[in-house]
Design an enzyme around this catalytic site. Structure first.
Site: not given
Length: 190
Positions: A158-161
């Site tokens: 889950l791409p919080c970056h």
């Protein structure tokens, strides 16, 4: 059914260790180009955690999983191996998305809404904390969104970056700013 009957039904030798099923959690620690991560799944491969070992120790994550899912937390199993292979492919640039079923069991309801909002930020793009807050209907909650992303139990997957400061600056990331920079550069190159 007694142990002998279970062993015979499962075609196991009598006296073999029991095969645990149900709510067990399987985990594995892996070294990746973005750092050391703990991967935890259900026995059937549903991803429960992909967390960096930087800020929270593996024991803390495992204890949280034991409270939230099952006290039977076991090292190994094929679920974490499948996740590791997908992460390695993603980090090599040969995969842009994950084919993983996830369960954000360690996230609060607000964190889940923030994590769901990440789906609107496509591969190779970024959004600000304020934009993400607005997209989930909480335009004044950019700090709370940042805190929720800081506690993301499913990092990289889950791409919080992909979430940055309003100025475009890289700010906070559980794996450290070098890992965030690596992930963003990887996605921009592809």
């Amino acid at each position: 059914m007694n142990d002998l009957e279970r062993a015979l039904a499962a075609d196991l030798p009598v006296g073999a260790p029991p095969v645990l099923s149900g709510g067990d959690v399987r985990y594995r620690e892996v070294e990746l180009p973005v750092g050391s991560m703990l991967l935890a799944t259900t026995p059937d491969g549903v991803l429960l955690a992909s967390t960096y070992a930087v800020h929270e120790s593996a024991d803390d994550v495992l204890a949280r999983l034991a409270r939230a899912v099952s006290p039977r937390v076991l090292r190994g199993g094929s679920g974490p191996d499948h996740v590791a292979r997908e992460l390695e492919a993603y980090l090599s640039g040969s995969r842009r998305a994950f084919d993983l079923e996830v369960d954000p069991v360690l996230a609060t309801p607000f964190q889940r809404s923030v994590l769901a909002g990440l789906a609107a930020v496509p591969y190779g793009a970024t959004a600000s904390y304020g934009q993400l807050a607005a997209s989930i209907g909480r335009p004044k909650a950019s700090r709370a969104v940042g805190a929720a992303l800081g506690a993301n139990p499913l990092c990289v997957v889950l791409p919080c970056h992909r979430v940055v400061a309003g100025s475009g600056a890289l700010t906070g990331y559980a794996g450290g700013l070098e890992a965030k920079k690596f992930l963003l550069e990887l996605e921009h190159r592809s």
